[in-house]
Design a protein around this motif. Structure first.
Motif, PDB file in Angstrom:
ATOM      1  N   PHE A 635       0.848  -1.194   0.000  1.00 42.54           N
ATOM      2  CA  PHE A 635       0.000   0.000   0.000  1.00 42.54           C
ATOM      3  C   PHE A 635       0.878   1.236   0.000  1.00 42.54           C
ATOM      4  O   PHE A 635       1.956   1.258   0.605  1.00 42.54           O
ATOM      5  CB  PHE A 635      -0.918   0.014   1.233  1.00 42.54           C
ATOM      6  N   ASN A 636       0.380   2.249  -0.691  1.00 40.04           N
ATOM      7  CA  ASN A 636       1.054   3.545  -0.705  1.00 40.04           C
ATOM      8  C   ASN A 636       0.235   4.636  -0.023  1.00 40.04           C
ATOM      9  O   ASN A 636       0.763   5.729   0.221  1.00 40.04           O
ATOM     10  CB  ASN A 636       1.358   3.970  -2.143  1.00 40.04           C
ATOM     11  N   VAL A 637      -1.030   4.341   0.273  1.00 38.69           N
ATOM     12  CA  VAL A 637      -1.910   5.293   0.953  1.00 38.69           C
ATOM     13  C   VAL A 637      -2.426   4.619   2.222  1.00 38.69           C
ATOM     14  O   VAL A 637      -2.930   3.496   2.172  1.00 38.69           O
ATOM     15  CB  VAL A 637      -3.083   5.720   0.053  1.00 38.69           C
ATOM     16  N   ILE A 638      -2.328   5.315   3.332  1.00 40.54           N
ATOM     17  CA  ILE A 638      -2.600   4.671   4.617  1.00 40.54           C
ATOM     18  C   ILE A 638      -4.067   4.305   4.787  1.00 40.54           C
ATOM     19  O   ILE A 638      -4.394   3.295   5.413  1.00 40.54           O
ATOM     20  CB  ILE A 638      -2.113   5.558   5.779  1.00 40.54           C
ATOM     21  N   TYR A 639      -4.990   5.111   4.237  1.00 37.42           N
ATOM     22  CA  TYR A 639      -6.399   4.746   4.431  1.00 37.42           C
ATOM     23  C   TYR A 639      -6.798   3.555   3.563  1.00 37.42           C
ATOM     24  O   TYR A 639      -7.762   2.859   3.874  1.00 37.42           O
ATOM     25  CB  TYR A 639      -7.347   5.934   4.237  1.00 37.42           C
ATOM     26  N   ASP A 640      -6.059   3.288   2.468  1.00 36.29           N
ATOM     27  CA  ASP A 640      -6.277   2.045   1.717  1.00 36.29           C
ATOM     28  C   ASP A 640      -5.847   0.841   2.553  1.00 36.29           C
ATOM     29  O   ASP A 640      -6.519  -0.201   2.557  1.00 36.29           O
ATOM     30  CB  ASP A 640      -5.502   2.076   0.400  1.00 36.29           C
ATOM     31  N   LEU A 641      -4.735   0.998   3.255  1.00 35.51           N
ATOM     32  CA  LEU A 641      -4.266  -0.077   4.141  1.00 35.51           C
ATOM     33  C   LEU A 641      -5.282  -0.324   5.251  1.00 35.51           C
ATOM     34  O   LEU A 641      -5.587  -1.481   5.578  1.00 35.51           O
ATOM     35  CB  LEU A 641      -2.906   0.320   4.725  1.00 35.51           C
ATOM     36  N   LEU A 642      -5.806   0.747   5.827  1.00 37.46           N
ATOM     37  CA  LEU A 642      -6.793   0.603   6.903  1.00 37.46           C
ATOM     38  C   LEU A 642      -8.059  -0.088   6.412  1.00 37.46           C
ATOM     39  O   LEU A 642      -8.594  -0.979   7.090  1.00 37.46           O
ATOM     40  CB  LEU A 642      -7.128   1.984   7.469  1.00 37.46           C
ATOM     41  N   ASP A 643      -8.521   0.290   5.230  1.00 33.40           N
ATOM     42  CA  ASP A 643      -9.725  -0.342   4.676  1.00 33.40           C
ATOM     43  C   ASP A 643      -9.500  -1.830   4.417  1.00 33.40           C
ATOM     44  O   ASP A 643     -10.398  -2.649   4.648  1.00 33.40           O
ATOM     45  CB  ASP A 643     -10.135   0.359   3.377  1.00 33.40           C
ATOM     46  N   TYR A 644      -8.314  -2.177   3.962  1.00 35.02           N
ATOM     47  CA  TYR A 644      -8.012  -3.591   3.693  1.00 35.02           C
ATOM     48  C   TYR A 644      -8.014  -4.403   4.989  1.00 35.02           C
ATOM     49  O   TYR A 644      -8.589  -5.501   5.048  1.00 35.02           O
ATOM     50  CB  TYR A 644      -6.659  -3.712   3.001  1.00 35.02           C
ATOM     51  N   VAL A 645      -7.364  -3.888   6.025  1.00 40.22           N
ATOM     52  CA  VAL A 645      -7.304  -4.611   7.298  1.00 40.22           C
ATOM     53  C   VAL A 645      -8.699  -4.788   7.883  1.00 40.22           C
ATOM     54  O   VAL A 645      -9.060  -5.872   8.369  1.00 40.22           O
ATOM     55  CB  VAL A 645      -6.376  -3.871   8.287  1.00 40.22           C
ATOM     56  N   LYS A 646      -9.511  -3.736   7.830  1.00 39.17           N
ATOM     57  CA  LYS A 646     -10.884  -3.851   8.334  1.00 39.17           C
ATOM     58  C   LYS A 646     -11.677  -4.878   7.545  1.00 39.17           C
ATOM     59  O   LYS A 646     -12.460  -5.651   8.121  1.00 39.17           O
ATOM     60  CB  LYS A 646     -11.574  -2.486   8.279  1.00 39.17           C
ATOM     61  N   SER A 647     -11.492  -4.882   6.220  1.00 39.14           N
ATOM     62  CA  SER A 647     -12.204  -5.848   5.377  1.00 39.14           C
ATOM     63  C   SER A 647     -11.814  -7.276   5.727  1.00 39.14           C
ATOM     64  O   SER A 647     -12.676  -8.166   5.806  1.00 39.14           O
ATOM     65  CB  SER A 647     -11.910  -5.553   3.909  1.00 39.14           C
ATOM     66  N   CYS A 648     -10.526  -7.533   5.946  1.00 41.98           N
ATOM     67  CA  CYS A 648     -10.080  -8.876   6.322  1.00 41.98           C
ATOM     68  C   CYS A 648     -10.625  -9.283   7.683  1.00 41.98           C
ATOM     69  O   CYS A 648     -10.991 -10.446   7.892  1.00 41.98           O
ATOM     70  CB  CYS A 648      -8.552  -8.933   6.339  1.00 41.98           C
ATOM     71  N   MET A 649     -10.698  -8.358   8.594  1.00 41.99           N
ATOM     72  CA  MET A 649     -11.244  -8.661   9.919  1.00 41.99           C
ATOM     73  C   MET A 649     -12.733  -8.978   9.831  1.00 41.99           C
ATOM     74  O   MET A 649     -13.222  -9.899  10.511  1.00 41.99           O
ATOM     75  CB  MET A 649     -11.008  -7.487  10.864  1.00 41.99           C
ATOM     76  N   LEU A 650     -13.450  -8.246   8.989  1.00 41.01           N
ATOM     77  CA  LEU A 650     -14.886  -8.513   8.824  1.00 41.01           C
ATOM     78  C   LEU A 650     -15.123  -9.877   8.196  1.00 41.01           C
ATOM     79  O   LEU A 650     -16.102 -10.563   8.526  1.00 41.01           O
ATOM     80  CB  LEU A 650     -15.519  -7.421   7.958  1.00 41.01           C
ATOM     81  N   ASN A 651     -14.240 -10.304   7.290  1.00 42.39           N
ATOM     82  CA  ASN A 651     -14.393 -11.609   6.650  1.00 42.39           C
ATOM     83  C   ASN A 651     -14.219 -12.753   7.643  1.00 42.39           C
ATOM     84  O   ASN A 651     -14.716 -13.860   7.413  1.00 42.39           O
ATOM     85  CB  ASN A 651     -13.396 -11.765   5.504  1.00 42.39           C
ATOM     86  N   LEU A 652     -13.501 -12.503   8.731  1.00 43.93           N
ATOM     87  CA  LEU A 652     -13.296 -13.535   9.740  1.00 43.93           C
ATOM     88  C   LEU A 652     -14.480 -13.669  10.693  1.00 43.93           C
ATOM     89  O   LEU A 652     -14.582 -14.653  11.426  1.00 43.93           O
ATOM     90  CB  LEU A 652     -12.032 -13.235  10.554  1.00 43.93           C
ATOM     91  N   ILE A 653     -15.368 -12.698  10.685  1.00 43.63           N
ATOM     92  CA  ILE A 653     -16.528 -12.726  11.585  1.00 43.63           C
ATOM     93  C   ILE A 653     -17.602 -13.635  11.000  1.00 43.63           C
ATOM     94  O   ILE A 653     -17.917 -13.561   9.812  1.00 43.63           O
ATOM     95  CB  ILE A 653     -17.088 -11.307  11.794  1.00 43.63           C
ATOM     96  N   GLU A 654     -18.147 -14.489  11.832  1.00 44.51           N
ATOM     97  CA  GLU A 654     -19.238 -15.354  11.406  1.00 44.51           C
ATOM     98  C   GLU A 654     -20.474 -14.511  11.093  1.00 44.51           C
ATOM     99  O   GLU A 654     -20.783 -13.566  11.829  1.00 44.51           O
ATOM    100  CB  GLU A 654     -19.581 -16.374  12.500  1.00 44.51           C
ATOM    101  N   PRO A 655     -21.176 -14.841  10.002  1.00 46.21           N
ATOM    102  CA  PRO A 655     -22.356 -14.023   9.643  1.00 46.21           C
ATOM    103  C   PRO A 655     -23.468 -14.149  10.672  1.00 46.21           C
ATOM    104  O   PRO A 655     -23.680 -15.204  11.268  1.00 46.21           O
ATOM    105  CB  PRO A 655     -22.779 -14.601   8.285  1.00 46.21           C
ATOM    106  N   GLU A 656     -24.186 -13.067  10.863  1.00 47.32           N
ATOM    107  CA  GLU A 656     -25.346 -13.035  11.751  1.00 47.32           C
ATOM    108  C   GLU A 656     -26.571 -12.640  10.933  1.00 47.32           C
ATOM    109  O   GLU A 656     -26.462 -11.883   9.963  1.00 47.32           O
ATOM    110  CB  GLU A 656     -25.119 -12.035  12.890  1.00 47.32           C
ATOM    111  N   TYR A 657     -27.731 -13.174  11.341  1.00 40.89           N
ATOM    112  CA  TYR A 657     -28.950 -12.995  10.537  1.00 40.89           C
ATOM    113  C   TYR A 657     -30.082 -12.437  11.389  1.00 40.89           C
ATOM    114  O   TYR A 657     -30.199 -12.738  12.589  1.00 40.89           O
ATOM    115  CB  TYR A 657     -29.389 -14.334   9.927  1.00 40.89           C
ATOM    116  N   ASP A 658     -30.910 -11.663  10.724  1.00 35.65           N
ATOM    117  CA  ASP A 658     -32.192 -11.253  11.287  1.00 35.65           C
ATOM    118  C   ASP A 658     -33.269 -12.170  10.721  1.00 35.65           C
ATOM    119  O   ASP A 658     -33.230 -12.534   9.536  1.00 35.65           O
ATOM    120  CB  ASP A 658     -32.517  -9.803  10.916  1.00 35.65           C
TER     121      ASP A 658
END
Length: 754
Positions: A635-658
């Protein structure tokens, strides 16, 4: 042998009794006592047999205590009867010695004095308590460097009462504390003045957390512990102090000379700070920056002609993104004049308010620069009103703050701004002594594979020369190279200069103070007095424990590679702000320089992903990464790096349903088949859909929940059956009964959140 003597007052009543070299005084002579000068209580033994009602002491006991070795034969002859007496005497003797220690403080004037050569104490020892416990002494040794379990002015009335004092919070004089960072159990113990064991016990019994003294707990858990002990949690009010070398540090004022002002550009991201410097320096840094934003602290020097004088101006460009807070603080601490840049079409933003806070708290001289006045959407009046709310009032509104409206893109009013900077610098006492050893501030540091440890420094006083021994925190080195902002090599550099130097033995910590010393011996002595706190934020990030840590919280393992220490600091601080109750970031390794074979092996061994920031990956490493199927992103832009890390963390979360209710059916009959049981139903409300989620109720009790696998209308497979229609359905349930109630739900996935 013990010699005991008593001196009588009256010669007419004097009498003495000599029994085997022991002298005793009958209690009838205790009426008149000779007044002793400077008496000393050597030891006190309470002997009740001196009372008049008791008569003389039992002489046999005294004799038995001092039997000579020649009497052993006699002892053997009468061993059966004599040994019992010896045992009794020893027991009585032990009891007496214990009683003596307890009552030696409270000796009365009429009591006996015993002189012994084995125990000699002076008079001052009479006031000291002999009651001590090993447990209390261990506690004192352990906490000799701490403030103790109590407040500074609190005194313990009974030091032996250690059973309940740790549970009482009334001993703490000040119950107001600030908790703004994750901290270890030991650090929390020092802050609350409560033993570590007490906190560990509370967390285990109340929160089910099994942790050790060195593990770090998150902010919310630490606050819960503090509140349970009746502490008041206050918001942190940080006061920043400038790091300027004052004139008081100039040892010889006879050689002082005027130095150039240091001007720091502060403001929110994308408000035109770098464009302003481009307009001043006649450069084009904006086009070279990734994402069009500044992500490092940079220094530039120019010479400006004003009133026939040449002014040297030193500019510091700071990043505006929230992740680079440390760099902005660093720039504010070393500045003489601050330029607060505000976009005319955007107004005040979080980092603008943050900069105002630094300026006011550090009492800095500053100029408000309203940029982008060429925009149609500008609203200068609103900006002035908003700034007035923070006590930043322009001169035309009756205040004392200089406001200048410019357009960095077109160059409008740039010369007027520079002239105001020169005038403002003339009003300040900016001096340095070029004959002193250099000192200043480390702005940035990184590792160059060819050159070694590189540091970008700001010299605040003195002169830096090649070969000087330079020291910062707990590291030192000899200056091997000095290079200015234009890339020219220098032999020396004076105050208010930003230079790049080589020579530190290891990479120095950005944001630390540096100075030049006379010799390496002095540098080593300096280093011994400083503690290395490198990667403290990284340790907090990896070791922090929260209430949900004991459950199966997933970890996102990372290896971070960055170009500079400032970038690495910004990344780790940014990660610490991400909520990690569901997925925890675990940084296996974090350093600067390019990816190496060690990083590849570490990623394979730990199952980590590799992220790099502002680095180039060579072809050999790319091939190794692909060969071993390692996840690696640059990454060359820090907010792109932050978005990627958050996306990977969200993918590890088990889905929840209503669950949205869509229909209800009642079982009319049950068919048993080879594949399982089929429930013949009638839909009396809403509809049933294939693969919907169903609840089966019997007598108002839930007996099954799961997915509806198969749905048929007559003999045809259908996707849904509407109300007032019959159907057959099948799921992973075979114990259907007539009149079972089936509630159907449609599952709608919730949006994931950290």
């Amino acid at each position: 042998m013990i010699y005991t003597s008593f001196i009588s007052y009256s010669i007419s009543k004097f009498a003495s009794l000599v029994l085997r070299d022991y002298f005793y005084l009958s209690d009838i002579y205790a009426d008149n006592i000779l007044e002793l000068r400077s008496p000393k209580l050597i030891n006190y033994t309470e002997i009740k047999s001196f009372n008049s009602s008791s008569g003389l002491p039992n002489i046999n006991n005294v004799v038995n205590d001092t039997i000579s070795p020649k009497q052993n034969k006699f002892e053997k002859k009468y061993k059966s009867s004599y040994s019992q007496d010896i045992v009794e005497i020893k027991k009585n003797k032990n009891k007496l010695s214990k009683k003596n220690r307890k009552t030696s403080n409270d000796a009365l004037p009429g009591e006996i004095f015993i002189e012994s050569q084995d125990e000699l104490f002076n008079q001052d020892s009479l006031g000291l308590s002999l009651v001590k416990t090993n447990k209390l002494s261990k506690i004192k040794k352990k906490d000799k460097n701490k403030s103790g379990y109590f407040g500074n002015n609190q005194q313990v009335t009974n030091p032996l009462n250690t059973k309940n004092f740790v549970d009482q919070t009334d001993f703490v004089n000040n119950n107001n504390i600030v908790i703004d960072l994750p901290l270890s159990v030991q650090e929390l113990s020092n802050k609350l003045n409560i033993p570590e064991a007490e906190i560990i016990t509370y967390l285990f019994l109340q929160k089910g957390m099994s942790i050790t003294i060195n593990e770090v707990i998150d902010i919310s858990t630490a606050k819960e512990v503090a509140l349970s002990y009746n502490f008041n949690i206050l918001k942190k009010e940080v006061t920043y102090q400038p790091n300027l070398v004052n004139n008081t540090y100039i040892s010889d004022t006879s050689y002082v000379s005027r130095r150039a002002p240091i001007i720091t550009v502060l403001g929110h991201v994308d408000h035109g700070k770098t464009t302003l410097l481009d307009s001043i320096l006649k450069t084009n840094f904006v086009q070279k920056e990734y994402g069009g934003i500044t992500q490092s602290i940079s220094g530039y020097e120019i010479d400006y002609n004003y009133n026939s004088n040449v002014y040297k101006l030193v500019f510091l460009d700071t990043p505006g993104h929230k992740a680079f807070k440390s760099m902005r603080i660093r720039g504010a601490k070393v500045t003489d004049i601050a330029l607060l840049v505000v976009a005319a079409d955007d107004g005040l933003k979080p980092q603008t308010i943050e900069a105002i806070k630094y300026i006011i708290e550090m009492n800095l001289s500053y100029i408000v620069v309203i940029n982008k006045i060429d925009k149609q959407e500008k609203n200068i009046t609103r900006i002035k009103e908003d700034l007035a709310n923070y006590k930043v009032i322009s001169e035309d509104w009756g205040g004392d703050v200089i406001f200048i409206e410019i357009s960095a893109l077109t160059g409008q009013n740039i010369d007027f701004l520079l002239s105001k900077i020169c005038l403002l610098s003339d009003t300040q006492d900016l001096f340095s002594n070029p004959n002193q050893l250099a000192c200043g501030f480390i702005l940035e540091s990184y590792l160059n594979r060819q050159q070694g440890s590189v540091a970008n420094i700001l010299i605040q006083n003195g002169t830096l020369n090649l070969g000087d021994v330079i020291v910062s925190s707990n590291i030192y080195g000899k200056v091997k190279s000095i290079m200015d902002t234009d890339g020219n090599k220098l032999h020396s550099s004076s105050a208010s200069s930003i230079v790049q130097i080589l020579g530190f033995s290891v990479i120095p910590q950005a944001g630390k103070f540096f100075e030049v010393v006379q010799s390496e011996k002095e540098a080593k002595k300096y280093c011994l007095n400083h503690i290395d706190n490198d990667n403290y934020s990284l340790k907090l990030l990896n070791n922090r424990v929260n209430i949900s840590t004991n459950s199966n919280v997933k970890q996102f393992k990372l290896i971070i590679k960055a170009d500079t220490q400032g970038s690495l600091e910004a990344i780790t601080n940014l990660f610490a702000q991400i909520p990690q109750t569901k997925v925890q970031i675990y940084v296996i390794s974090a350093n600067f320089n390019i990816i190496s074979n060690t990083d590849i092996e570490l990623a394979l061994a730990t199952g980590s992903s590799i992220i790099t920031f502002n680095l180039n990956i060579n072809a050999q490493m790319i091939n190794l990464i692909k060969k071993n199927n390692i996840v690696c992103h640059n990454f060359n832009v820090i907010y792109d790096l932050l978005d990627y890390v958050k996306s990977c963390m969200l993918n590890l979360i088990e889905p929840e349903y209503d669950r949205n209710f869509i229909g209800r059916a009642i079982v009319q009959t049950v068919f048993n088949m080879n594949k399982g049981s089929v429930a013949g139903c009638i839909v009396n409300e809403g509809k049933l859909k294939k693969m919907c989620y169903i609840h089966v109720h019997r007598n108002n009790l839930l007996v099954y929940e799961g997915l509806l696998i198969s749905l048929k209308r007559l003999k045809d497979d259908v996707e849904e059956v509407l109300s007032i229609n019959e159907c057959g359905l099948m799921c992973d349930y075979s114990f259907w009964e007539k009149l079972d109630v089936i509630n159907a739900y449609e599952l709608v996935q919730k949006s994931k959140s950290l």
